[in-house]
Design an enzyme around this catalytic site. Structure first.
Site, PDB file in Angstrom:
ATOM      1  N   TYR A 157       0.797  -1.222   0.000  1.00 26.62           N
ATOM      2  CA  TYR A 157       0.000   0.000   0.000  1.00 26.62           C
ATOM      3  C   TYR A 157       0.830   1.273   0.000  1.00 26.62           C
ATOM      4  CZ  TYR A 157      -4.463  -2.341   0.765  1.00 26.62           C
ATOM      5  OH  TYR A 157      -5.593  -3.094   0.628  1.00 26.62           O
ATOM      6  N   LYS A 181       2.866 -14.136   5.906  1.00 28.19           N
ATOM      7  CA  LYS A 181       2.930 -15.213   4.920  1.00 28.19           C
ATOM      8  C   LYS A 181       4.418 -15.500   4.694  1.00 28.19           C
ATOM      9  CE  LYS A 181       0.769 -17.789   1.844  1.00 28.19           C
ATOM     10  NZ  LYS A 181      -0.219 -18.828   2.172  1.00 28.19           N
ATOM     11  N   ASP A 204      -3.592 -17.022   5.749  1.00 23.90           N
ATOM     12  CA  ASP A 204      -4.737 -17.798   5.242  1.00 23.90           C
ATOM     13  C   ASP A 204      -5.327 -18.672   6.361  1.00 23.90           C
ATOM     14  OD1 ASP A 204      -2.204 -18.796   4.938  1.00 23.90           O
ATOM     15  OD2 ASP A 204      -2.564 -19.865   3.076  1.00 23.90           O
ATOM     16  N   ASP A 215      -5.673  -4.633   6.246  1.00 22.52           N
ATOM     17  CA  ASP A 215      -6.834  -4.026   5.602  1.00 22.52           C
ATOM     18  C   ASP A 215      -7.933  -5.064   5.399  1.00 22.52           C
ATOM     19  OD1 ASP A 215      -8.384  -2.172   4.313  1.00 22.52           O
ATOM     20  OD2 ASP A 215      -7.437  -2.467   2.369  1.00 22.52           O
TER      21      ASP A 215
END
Ligand code: NAD
Length: 359
Positions: A123, A190, A224, A248
């Site tokens: 971002y 991740k 996840d 987000d």
């Protein structure tokens, strides 16, 4: 007496901000509100989306309460919210997700806090457009250093996560946990795939966690897996700390767990400046109708009172919201099932019912 910058914003912003202002005033905490336009309305009146006077006011007062702002499509301006967060270095986005009795949700107990890094990651807006000279140069560089193959017709967005940015957000999450009686911080990543960006975030998180051993529990989880577990067992989580993009997405997921956007408060916090705002946007189709739920903005104002050290007033206001929700006599349409829609009251009527509890 505190001085707070007030930004009504666009769409439903002015209604929900006025509702929250009335509730804060009803607690008896004396606040001089300095009101400024921003966004679409500022553009119409001053020809500028973010007037300099507004930024000066926030820098001086150090605390602001803000309504949502519409991001004009195709104006070349990314987002006023992103601009404000960057300009004021509001590096931590804090979004509590708590179920209040009386709100329709699929769950019984959710009480967690999402702490999202606000300045880095995908971002940051470092982007390379398809076909541009600089994009070709970047693609050449990737190949020259044997980092893989990027197709020549690709657009590229850079994901950069720094040691500095990770350390300050993780430390913020632990300090928040300590100050708010929370027990556990979960770092979300991740790192199994993104070894050098999320991997760095995780390494730093593990380092910082050592400083809080014996005081705050620490764990990490792959994003996840987190999403699945949040849906199955949200009560397992306490404080989540995440890089920007996951933060987000996961904070909207958490808004869904607690009854939707109408009830989800938030804050953007920097070293010495804090800006409080609901998670929801300006919902233009409801603008001026006195229909939407003011609770997200009122709970953002509760966070503001806590930030100011006005904990008694904060608890009283939160308690008043809880009472109104429990009674279900003066709540907006989104808090009632379809069969009871005729009982819904307007934004200001719900705010007035909350104020009544404080008097
Ligand atoms: P939105 O949050 O404005 O509205 C989506 C839907 O959520 C609404 O149609 C409504 O059904 C529901 N909703 C939102 N707030 C509610 C409330 N207080 N009470 C009851 N229901 C509520 O999202 P959007 O339509 O995607 O965005 C509209 C504009 O807001 C866009 O320009 C977007 O860029 C902007 N936005 C601003 C902020 C911000 O200023 N922080 C955040 C998100 C979106």
């Amino acid at each position: 007496m505190y001085r707070v910058t007030l930004i009504p914003g666009d769409g439903i912003g002015p209604e929900v901000v006025e509702a929250a202002k009335r509730c804060v005033d009803a607690t008896g905490v004396e606040i001089e509100w300095q009101e400024f336009l921003a966004g679409q309305r500022a553009l119409e009146e001053y020809g500028k989306l973010v007037p300099d006077e507004l930024l000066d006011s926030i820098r001086e007062n150090k605390v602001a309460l803000k309504g949502p702002i519409t991001t004009p499509v195709g104006s070349g301006f990314r987002s006023i919210n992103v601009f404000l967060r960057k300009e004021l270095d509001l590096f931590a986005c804090v979004r509590p997700a708590k179920i209040y009795p009386g709100v329709n949700t699929r769950y019984d107990v959710v009480d967690l806090v999402v702490v999202r890094e606000n300045t880095e990651d995908l971002y940051a807006g470092i982007e390379f457009q398809e076909g541009k000279e600089e994009t070709e140069a970047l693609i050449d560089l990737v190949e020259r250093y044997n980092r893989g193959i990027v197709r020549p017709d690709a657009g590229v967005s850079l994901k950069a996560i720094s040691r500095f940015g990770s350390e300050r957000i993780v430390r913020f999450a632990f300090e928040y946990a300590l100050q708010n009686g929370r027990k556990k911080v979960t770092a979300v990543h991740k790192a199994n795939i993104l070894k050098f960006s999320d991997g760095l975030f995780l390494d730093v998180a593990r380092q910082v966690a050592k400083d809080y051993e014996g005081k705050i529990e620490f764990e990490d989880i792959i994003v996840d897996n987190l999403c699945m577990q949040l849906v199955q067992r949200p009560e397992k989580f306490d404080v989540l700390v995440l890089p920007n993009l996951y933060g987000d997405i996961v904070s909207d997921l958490c808004a869904g767990l607690i009854g939707g956007l109408g009830v989800a408060p938030g804050a953007n916090i920097g070293r010495d400046i804090a800006l409080f705002e609901p998670v929801h946007g300006s919902a233009p189709k409801y603008a001026g109708l006195n229909r939407v739920n003011p609770m997200a903005t009122i709970l953002s104002a509760v966070m503001m009172l806590d930030y100011l050290g006005e904990h008694t007033a904060a608890r009283r206001l939160e308690g008043a919201v809880e009472e109104v929700l429990r009674e279900r006599k003066s709540v907006t349409y989104d808090l009632l099932p379809p069969s009871e829609q005729d009982k819904a009251v307007g934004t200001m009527e719900m705010a007035e019912a909350i104020c009544q509890k404080l008097r």
